[in-house]
Design an enzyme around this catalytic site. Structure first.
Site, short mmCIF file in Angstrom:
data_model
loop_
_atom_site.label_atom_id
_atom_site.label_comp_id
_atom_site.label_asym_id
_atom_site.label_seq_id
_atom_site.Cartn_x
_atom_site.Cartn_y
_atom_site.Cartn_z
N GLY A 21 2.01 2.00 10.75
CA GLY A 21 2.98 3.09 10.67
C GLY A 21 3.61 3.46 11.99
O GLY A 21 4.27 4.49 12.12
N ASN A 41 0.89 -1.17 0.00
CA ASN A 41 0.00 0.00 0.00
C ASN A 41 0.92 1.21 0.00
O ASN A 41 1.48 1.57 1.02
CB ASN A 41 -0.88 -0.04 1.26
CG ASN A 41 -1.72 1.21 1.41
OD1 ASN A 41 -1.82 2.02 0.48
ND2 ASN A 41 -2.33 1.37 2.58
N GLU A 73 -6.76 4.75 7.50
CA GLU A 73 -6.51 6.18 7.26
C GLU A 73 -7.72 6.83 6.58
O GLU A 73 -8.01 8.00 6.82
CB GLU A 73 -5.23 6.36 6.43
CG GLU A 73 -3.99 6.12 7.29
CD GLU A 73 -2.83 5.48 6.56
OE1 GLU A 73 -2.76 5.56 5.32
OE2 GLU A 73 -1.99 4.87 7.25
N SER A 119 2.90 -2.48 10.25
CA SER A 119 4.33 -2.58 10.50
C SER A 119 4.90 -3.97 10.20
O SER A 119 5.83 -4.42 10.86
CB SER A 119 4.67 -2.16 11.94
OG SER A 119 4.28 -0.81 12.15
N HIS A 147 -9.42 1.34 4.36
CA HIS A 147 -8.18 1.50 5.12
C HIS A 147 -8.39 2.43 6.31
O HIS A 147 -9.17 3.39 6.22
CB HIS A 147 -7.07 2.04 4.21
CG HIS A 147 -5.74 1.97 4.87
ND1 HIS A 147 -5.30 2.94 5.74
CD2 HIS A 147 -4.77 1.03 4.84
CE1 HIS A 147 -4.10 2.59 6.21
NE2 HIS A 147 -3.77 1.43 5.67
N GLU A 198 -5.94 -5.19 10.04
CA GLU A 198 -4.92 -4.19 10.36
C GLU A 198 -5.24 -3.50 11.68
O GLU A 198 -6.07 -2.56 11.71
CB GLU A 198 -4.85 -3.14 9.25
CG GLU A 198 -4.48 -3.72 7.90
CD GLU A 198 -3.76 -2.70 7.02
OE1 GLU A 198 -2.63 -2.96 6.62
OE2 GLU A 198 -4.34 -1.62 6.78
N LYS A 215 0.27 4.28 -0.40
CA LYS A 215 -0.30 5.51 0.19
C LYS A 215 0.10 6.72 -0.66
O LYS A 215 0.28 6.59 -1.87
CB LYS A 215 0.16 5.65 1.64
CG LYS A 215 -0.07 4.37 2.45
CD LYS A 215 0.11 4.52 3.93
CE LYS A 215 -0.15 3.18 4.60
NZ LYS A 215 -0.03 3.25 6.05
P1 PGA Z 1 2.58 0.01 7.65
O1 PGA Z 1 1.17 0.25 6.93
O2 PGA Z 1 3.13 -1.27 7.09
O3 PGA Z 1 3.41 1.21 7.30
O4 PGA Z 1 2.30 -0.09 9.12
C1 PGA Z 1 0.30 -0.81 6.69
C2 PGA Z 1 -0.95 -0.28 6.06
O5 PGA Z 1 -1.34 0.86 6.36
O6 PGA Z 1 -1.58 -0.95 5.22
#
Ligand code: PGA
Length: 271
Positions: free
Chosen positions: A193, A29, A117, A233, A115, A187, A31
């Site tokens: 993140g 992803n 976010e 992560s 997601h 998730e 982003k």
């Molecule tokens: P990350 O993000 O691996 O940076 O924690 C995962 C995601 O948001 O899908």
């Protein structure tokens, strides 16, 4: 209790049988990171690194403007390019949105929906996530449906209830046939993140709760066939032990999907 070698070998066989039923999917992803030129450079860099690694599906979900050039760069390889969101209306006065038809007309197969976010910063709810999911599926797309608990929910011991409720709401009115095109990405929001990763046991248990919820809605066979990813992560150092878990069939990777060597190591962990 001393482990019984016969039981251990039986357990391994069962695990292998279960895993054989479903495909491992390693998805990046991106982003809001790469420019189109950076996306192309990244695909050109990683293409030879993942060549021939066909034990898992490899997807990068990209910002809309990166999709066409990244697809062009990925042509002829085992890399697929997906989108990071899609709107639920077919067309019309929805400034800034992109429809499923626009994506499928370009040959885009996969789309991330829900997601955290999007839920946190763009006011998406289980209702809009469900609408987007249904629209994408109706257009023949494959959906990577994200859900997971926030930190307080985990601390208060209500993770299972939360993910089970999200699964039910987000999949409302999705048919059994359409479900075959759904991947769920579990998730935990506190792990995205942040550098904090769910332990393999936590990831396995919660993916298992999601699978049981899917089984309660669509039957055990459908649930056993569903790919459920872990995200939050995941990186080159922790991927193997997460992916080794029975209920974890892949990863949705943010930060580490921007670094070719790290992402390739995760693909290797899935082989
Ligand atoms: P990350 O993000 O691996 O940076 O924690 C995962 C995601 O948001 O899908």
């Amino acid at each position: 209790m001393a482990s019984n070698p016969h039981f251990e070998s039986y357990k391994k066989d069962v695990i292998k049988m279960n895993n054989a039923k479903r495909r491992t999917v390693i998805a990046g992803n991106w982003k809001m990171n790469f420019t189109p030129a950076e996306a192309v450079a990244f695909i050109n860099e990683i293409k030879p690194m993942v060549e021939g690694k066909n034990n898992c599906d490899i997807i990068f979900c990209a910002p809309y403007v990166d999709i066409a050039p990244a697809m062009e760069a990925a042509k002829g390889s085992n890399i697929k390019i997906g989108a990071e969101n899609v709107h639920f209306e077919e067309k019309g006065a929805y400034t800034g949105e992109v429809s499923a038809k626009m994506l499928t007309s370009m040959g885009v197969e996969y789309v991330i929906i829900g997601h955290s976010e999007r839920r946190q910063y763009f006011a998406e709810t289980d209702e809009t996530v469900n609408k987007r999911t249904k629209a994408a599926l109706a257009a023949g797309m494959k959906v990577i449906l994200c859900l997971g608990e926030v930190k307080d929910e985990r601390l208060n011991g209500i993770t299972n209830e939360v993910v089970s409720m999200q699964t039910k709401l987000d999949l409302k009115d999705v048919t059994a046939e359409e479900l075959k095109n759904v991947i769920i990405a579990y998730e935990p929001v506190w792990a995205i993140g942040t550098g904090l990763t769910a332990t393999p046991e936590q990831a396995d248990e919660t993916c298992g709760v999601i699978r049981d919820t899917v089984a309660s809605l669509y039957g055990r066979d459908a649930a056993e066939a569903m790919t459920i990813q872990y995200g939050g992560s995941m990186n080159d150092a922790n991927a193997k032990e997460l992916l080794d878990k029975v209920n974890v069939d892949g990863g949705l990777i943010g930060g580490a999907s921007l670094v070719a060597a790290k992402f390739t190591a995760i693909v290797d962990a899935a082989q």
